[in-house]
Design an enzyme around this catalytic site. Structure first.
Site, mmCIF file in Angstrom:
data_model
loop_
_atom_site.group_PDB
_atom_site.id
_atom_site.type_symbol
_atom_site.label_atom_id
_atom_site.label_comp_id
_atom_site.label_asym_id
_atom_site.label_seq_id
_atom_site.Cartn_x
_atom_site.Cartn_y
_atom_site.Cartn_z
ATOM 1 C CG PHE A 102 1.425 1.444 10.043
ATOM 2 C CD1 PHE A 102 2.317 2.094 10.893
ATOM 3 C CD2 PHE A 102 0.799 2.178 9.051
ATOM 4 C CE1 PHE A 102 2.566 3.455 10.753
ATOM 5 C CE2 PHE A 102 1.051 3.537 8.918
ATOM 6 C CZ PHE A 102 1.934 4.179 9.762
ATOM 7 C CB ALA A 103 4.172 -4.150 12.489
ATOM 8 C CG ASP A 104 0.131 -1.598 14.468
ATOM 9 O OD1 ASP A 104 -0.009 -1.389 15.673
ATOM 10 O OD2 ASP A 104 1.088 -1.128 13.804
ATOM 11 C CG PHE A 105 -2.325 -2.123 9.050
ATOM 12 C CD1 PHE A 105 -2.945 -1.765 10.250
ATOM 13 C CD2 PHE A 105 -1.958 -1.107 8.170
ATOM 14 C CE1 PHE A 105 -3.178 -0.426 10.546
ATOM 15 C CE2 PHE A 105 -2.195 0.225 8.476
ATOM 16 C CZ PHE A 105 -2.796 0.565 9.666
ATOM 17 C CG HIS A 149 -1.331 3.564 13.072
ATOM 18 N ND1 HIS A 149 -2.638 3.699 13.494
ATOM 19 C CD2 HIS A 149 -1.367 3.559 11.708
ATOM 20 C CE1 HIS A 149 -3.428 3.788 12.439
ATOM 21 N NE2 HIS A 149 -2.684 3.702 11.332
ATOM 22 C CD GLU A 205 -2.470 -1.564 2.538
ATOM 23 O OE1 GLU A 205 -2.230 -0.856 3.526
ATOM 24 O OE2 GLU A 205 -3.120 -2.636 2.615
ATOM 25 C CD GLU A 207 -3.868 -4.767 5.074
ATOM 26 O OE1 GLU A 207 -5.097 -4.719 4.856
ATOM 27 O OE2 GLU A 207 -3.156 -3.750 5.126
#
Lengths: 323, 384
Positions: free
Chosen positions: A82-85, A128, A29, A59
């Site tokens: 972002f790692a969170d995603f 985030h 993205e 994702e």
């Protein structure tokens, strides 16, 4: 030696490997048009317009398609934004990507690199700010890389792009602008080799990523009070360098693990457990873990500071362990 | 049951130091048989058992200093039951309740406070302790909640290795007294020493003829000089600033014994004949060395003489025997070529005398006169 930023070093690593290996292509993205959220891809688009492209926010599709591409012999690099995603596409990673090599009896080599930013940054709030490397350390089948310097990110990413296994690389948001010496000539850093960032005799601090710099700062402060801390940057969590850690613990007899992720069941727990299994007789005090408080990251800056571990926490831990 | 109390050897004795028990608990003792050895600040004596019986209990052990009159042991008849007993000085060692069976089998359990309780120690400390074959219960932990850590083991080891290398002894009562008195002397008095070389040839000749020691002759002469120069036969009380001149001339003689220096006294030496001095000196030296010396033998000296000549020391600077104001040191008598008055060279028996004195009350010229007088008497002796 020239000094470049962490983001530039990362871009160079990908560029150089793409030049060598036509199977490499990268997508995610906002990486093509925007050059990546922290600008790491800025140098790439002009060079390989057909091997770098943006995707919709999808994702499960992104990771699923990377799995498919790798299975047919490509070497995709996916940026997870972002790692969170990663949680939104975790099924493809933990159910499929991590297990293919095993399920095909080693025939299905999955050459795939997942990479992107993680870590606590300025009021980025709960979705985030997460450090979720422990989850990928827990599930077998994927290598986990976490560089702390421009030199390391280039060497480790280049090495990851030559591996036959899936690799996930977490890059701390606060490190992208960090400058450091990076050679112009080609080099790689093997996975699973820690770096002793600072030698010391009284206590071993095992750490990664941003906390490497916090720990070094702590060591400098502690030195003024006569305490000598050895700082070890693991650089990769899977595999991780047991030998270097255990040898250091045998020397200092004291271990602290400092990470930014939550203290509860963070990867530090694994390190401490292995050390007590393999070097119990060399411990002179209980091992201490430094980590974030066990809450989602607050938005308010003062609360974020309260939750985030820093060099002062390392100093406190060292003083506690050495008394 | 008979209580053995810490004896009092002299008026000034306040406490005694138990040097040695000759008997152990459960042993038979006869009346008059040596029971223990006690040293006071001045002397060491054997204490004989006043009764016959069984040594039921030793309340205070060797190397302990106990007040005079404190019960230190109990003697009873065979099979006698030891009743509850309260020691008067240190209550922590108090209650002894023993049945007669226990006395014969000497089963006296010491309280083991650590028994059944695991010692906290770090894994590393345990490992080192095991390698060095150390008993963790002997080591004090300085970690949280008393946890024994590496540094505690290393501290213990460094101390223990010192213990092995050195033989650590507590100072006996006598040695402690010597230490205290010498420190006081050194710090209080301003001590100077005058030295002169004296021809002992004639004195040696006479002492040989009369079959007495040279020291006896020297004491004889010294007594006469002290009578003439009375300011040396004195005590100085620093606190009261009192200068006490004595009529009686009581000469202390420093005697080297295996328990330390003792200073027996020849009383009123100026009134004694040379032979008597010689006899008394011999007796006092023997008593000092055998430990049979009494309180009376070692008190009231007004001046001290110390002789190191027989041990090849030529001259030295003696330290005052407080509260005396002077002390005479005698060096080795050695044959030397000397230039005589007629400028001829002769072989003579020469020795140095050192006079140390408290300069606060005695001037250098006084000391010089004193040595000069002694020299005259020694070189042309008249020992009648």
């Amino acid at each position: 030696m020239r000094e470049i930023t962490f983001a530039e070093a990362l871009g160079e690593a990908i560029l150089e490997e793409m030049e060598k290996d036509p199977a490499i292509f990268t997508y995610g993205e906002d990486i093509a048009r925007q050059g990546g959220i922290f600008g790491a891809y800025k140098s790439l688009l002009g060079k390989f317009p057909d091997r770098i492209f943006d995707t919709p926010i999808s994702e499960e599709v992104i990771y699923g398609s990377a799995l498919g591409a790798a299975l047919v012999g490509m070497r995709p690099i996916v940026e997870f934004h972002f790692a969170d995603f990663l949680f939104t596409g975790i099924q493809s990673i933990t159910l499929q990507i991590e297990k293919i090599r095993y399920m095909t009896g080693g025939q299905g080599k999955l050459r795939l690199l997942l990479r992107g930013p993680d870590g606590i940054s300025n009021s980025a709030a709960a979705q985030h700010s997460e450090c979720i490397e422990t989850i990928f350390m827990h599930v077998p089948g994927i290598k986990v890389v976490i560089p702390s310097t421009p030199y390391d990110v280039k060497g480790l990413i280049k090495k990851a792009l030559q591996e036959d296994d899936p690799v996930i690389c977490f890059e701390h948001k606060m490190l992208y602008r960090m400058r450091g010496p990076v050679p112009e000539e080609d080099y790689t850093i093997p996975l699973g080799i820690a770096e002793v960032k600072r030698e010391g005799n009284d206590v071993t601090v095992v750490t990664i990523s941003r906390m490497v710099h916090e720990s070094l700062k702590a060591a400098e402060e502690l030195k003024k009070e006569g305490m000598s801390a050895e700082i070890i940057d693991l650089r990769t969590l899977v595999p991780w360098d047991r030998k270097t850690v255990i040898e250091s613990v045998k020397k200092t007899n004291h271990l602290i693990v400092a990470h930014e992720t939550w203290k509860r069941a963070g990867w530090g727990a694994e390190i401490t457990s292995v050390v007590q299994e393999e070097a119990f007789d060399y411990l002179d005090a209980p091992i201490i873990r430094v980590g974030a408080k066990n809450v989602p990251m607050p938005f308010a800056a003062n609360l974020q500071d309260f939750v985030t571990p820093n060099y002062k926490d390392v100093i406190t831990a060292v003083k506690q362990i050495l008394r | 049951m008979y209580e053995i109390k810490m004896p009092k050897f002299g008026l000034t004795m306040e406490s005694g130091f138990i040097e040695k028990w000759f008997k152990k608990e459960g042993d038979m003792v006869k009346e008059g048989e040596p029971l223990l050895e006690v040293s006071s600040e001045k002397i060491t004596n054997e204490v004989a058992s006043p009764v016959s019986g069984i040594l039921l209990k030793i309340i205070f052990q060797e190397q302990e200093e106990i007040k005079v009159g404190t019960v230190i042991a109990l003697i009873g008849e065979e099979g006698e039951k030891l009743k509850e007993y309260q020691a008067k000085e240190e209550p922590k060692k108090s209650v002894v309740e023993l049945e007669k069976e226990e006395i014969s089998s000497t089963k006296i359990a010491s309280p083991d406070t650590d028994r059944g309780r695991r010692r906290k120690a770090s894994p590393l400390a345990r490992k080192i302790a095991q390698e060095k074959n150390l008993d963790l219960s002997r080591i004090k932990g300085t970690g949280p909640d008393g946890r024994i850590e590496k540094c505690d083991i290393l501290n213990f080891l460094s101390f223990a290795s010192k213990e092995e290398e050195l033989n650590i002894e507590k100072l006996s009562g006598l040695r402690r007294t010597i230490m205290e008195r010498l420190s006081k002397s050194f710090h209080d008095a301003i001590t100077l020493t005058n030295v002169t070389e004296i021809d002992f040839t004639e004195l040696k000749k006479i002492s040989k003829e009369q079959k007495v020691s040279v020291t006896s002759g020297l004491i004889f002469i010294l007594a006469r000089v002290l009578k003439e120069l009375n300011k040396f036969n004195a005590h100085f009380n620093t606190e009261k600033k009192e200068y006490i001149l004595f009529k009686n001339i009581n000469i202390g003689i420093a005697v080297d014994t295996d328990k330390g220096l003792m200073v027996p006294v020849i009383r009123e030496a100026d009134k004694l004949k040379l032979k008597t001095i010689n006899e008394q000196l011999k007796e006092l030296v023997d008593k000092s060395r055998s430990g049979a010396i009494s309180e009376r033998d070692i008190k009231d000296s007004t001046f001290t003489i110390t002789n190191l000549g027989m041990m090849r020391t030529d001259f030295f600077t003696p330290i005052l025997n407080p509260p005396e104001v002077a002390i005479l040191g005698v060096g080795r008598i050695l044959k030397k070529p000397c230039i005589m008055e007629d400028d001829k060279i002769a072989i003579r028996e020469m020795a140095y005398l050192s006079l140390s004195y408290d300069h606060r009350v005695i001037d250098g010229a006084d000391a010089a006169r004193f040595l000069d007088k002694i020299a005259q008497y020694i070189e042309i002796p008249n020992l009648e």
